[in-house]
Design an enzyme around this catalytic site. Structure first.
Site, PDB file in Angstrom:
ATOM      1  CG  ASN A   1      -1.675   1.237   1.457  1.00 53.43           C
ATOM      2  OD1 ASN A   1      -1.771   2.064   0.552  1.00 53.43           O
ATOM      3  ND2 ASN A   1      -2.245   1.411   2.643  1.00 53.43           N
TER       4      ASN A   1
ATOM      5  CE  LYS B   1      -0.075   3.387   4.766  1.00 50.58           C
ATOM      6  NZ  LYS B   1      -0.040   3.539   6.204  1.00 50.58           N
TER       7      LYS B   1
ATOM      8  CG  HIS C   1      -5.811   2.008   5.166  1.00 55.96           C
ATOM      9  ND1 HIS C   1      -5.391   3.018   5.988  1.00 55.96           N
ATOM     10  CD2 HIS C   1      -4.796   1.123   5.081  1.00 55.96           C
ATOM     11  CE1 HIS C   1      -4.138   2.757   6.384  1.00 55.96           C
ATOM     12  NE2 HIS C   1      -3.759   1.617   5.832  1.00 55.96           N
TER      13      HIS C   1
ATOM     14  CD  GLU D   1      -2.954   5.711   6.642  1.00 61.22           C
ATOM     15  OE1 GLU D   1      -2.905   5.793   5.408  1.00 61.22           O
ATOM     16  OE2 GLU D   1      -2.064   5.161   7.324  1.00 61.22           O
TER      17      GLU D   1
ATOM     18  CD  GLU E   1      -3.514  -2.396   7.353  1.00 59.66           C
ATOM     19  OE1 GLU E   1      -2.428  -2.632   6.839  1.00 59.66           O
ATOM     20  OE2 GLU E   1      -4.149  -1.345   7.137  1.00 59.66           O
TER      21      GLU E   1
ATOM     22  N   GLY F   1       2.435   2.313  10.714  1.00 58.49           N
ATOM     23  CA  GLY F   1       3.383   3.413  10.531  1.00 58.49           C
ATOM     24  C   GLY F   1       4.089   3.822  11.807  1.00 58.49           C
TER      25      GLY F   1
ATOM     26  CB  SER G   1       5.251  -1.737  11.861  1.00 57.96           C
ATOM     27  OG  SER G   1       4.818  -0.415  12.132  1.00 57.96           O
TER      28      SER G   1
END
Ligand code: PGA
Length: 252
Positions: A11, A13, A96, A98, A168, A174, A213
């Site tokens: 991904n 991003k 996701h 985000e 996730e 991250g 991560s």
């Protein structure tokens, strides 16, 4: 180790440039189509999809990071699942963290997005995961259950392999903090149970990816879990050497 086929999904991003993408695929030249067998997928920014499709020359499946809840109309800034299919795109991420937190995508909206993408024939990687506070309050299982049920329960049955789940944990995305192999396996087993028992999906054969991560140094431990069928990789997927190593470890 899971008995299902492993999948590595990058991904990217909101990262990369045309030049960077050329360098990336040049450096991954050594991974042959024969070795990858359609098991390495990459989701660049939507504007980079055609370039990535061209440069990856079918060795990698190229997909989207998001798509709209409907196929056309007055949705300025959104990405139509129909347009994705028209481009030859095979998959999209939906939900996701985000998208949930920054763009305030609700459980209801995500349900519409999943339904529309599946109906258009896209494969969907539906992302779920608890935040740190929810984990500390011992709410991980109930959060996962709510996210899965609200988006998937009662949907027209997806075709075989059309729906992939990504676990996730938000606190691991991250941040450099990975869930331990035990924490990840426990969550994956629970997700599989919910898929089978509460949503009547063929959870036994569905892929559940771990994200948060993931890097070459920790993927081996994570993949030992019998319910962990691969990785959804953010940061490390931008580095060609790391992404290559992840594919070599997971797909060998
Ligand atoms: P990360 O991102 O690998 O950089 O933690 C994972 C993701 O957000 O999909």
């Amino acid at each position: 180790m899971s008995s299902r086929p492993q999948l590595i999904v990058g991904n990217w991003k909101m990262n990369q440039t045309q030049e960077g993408i050329k360098i990336f695929f040049d450096e991954l030249e050594g991974l042959s189509e024969n070795f990858l067998k359609g098991r390495a997928w990459i989701a660049p920014q939507a504007v980079h999809i055609p370039l990535a499709q061209f440069l990856s020359a079918e060795r990698f499946k190229i997909g989207a990071q998001n798509c709209a809840q409907t196929t056309s109309g007055a949705f300025t800034g959104e990405i139509s699942p129909e347009a994705l299919v028209d481009l030859g795109v095979e998959f999209t991420l939906v939900g996701h963290s985000e998208r949930r937190s920054i763009f305030k995508e609700s459980d209801e909206l995500l349900r519409e997005k999943v339904a529309c993408a599946l109906e258009q024939g896209l494969k969907v990687i539906f992302c779920v995961g608890e935040n740190l506070q929810e984990r500390e309050n011992n709410e991980t299982f109930s959060v996962l259950e709510r996210q899965l049920e609200s988006a998937l329960k009662g949907l027209t049955a997806p075709k075989k392999n059309q729906l992939v789940i990504a676990y996730e944990p938000v606190w691991a995305i991250g941040t450099g903090k990975t869930a331990s192999p035990e924490q990840a396996q426990e969550a994956h087993a629970h997700i599989r149970k919910v898929l089978i028992e509460k949503i009547q999906l063929p959870g036994q054969t569905m892929s559940i990816l771990y994200g948060g991560s993931v890097k070459p140094s920790n993927i081996e431990g994570l993949l030992k879990g019998e319910d962990i069928d691969g990785g959804l990789v953010g940061g490390a997927s931008l580095n060609p050497a790391d992404f290559k190593a992840l594919c070599q470890i997971a797909l060998s």
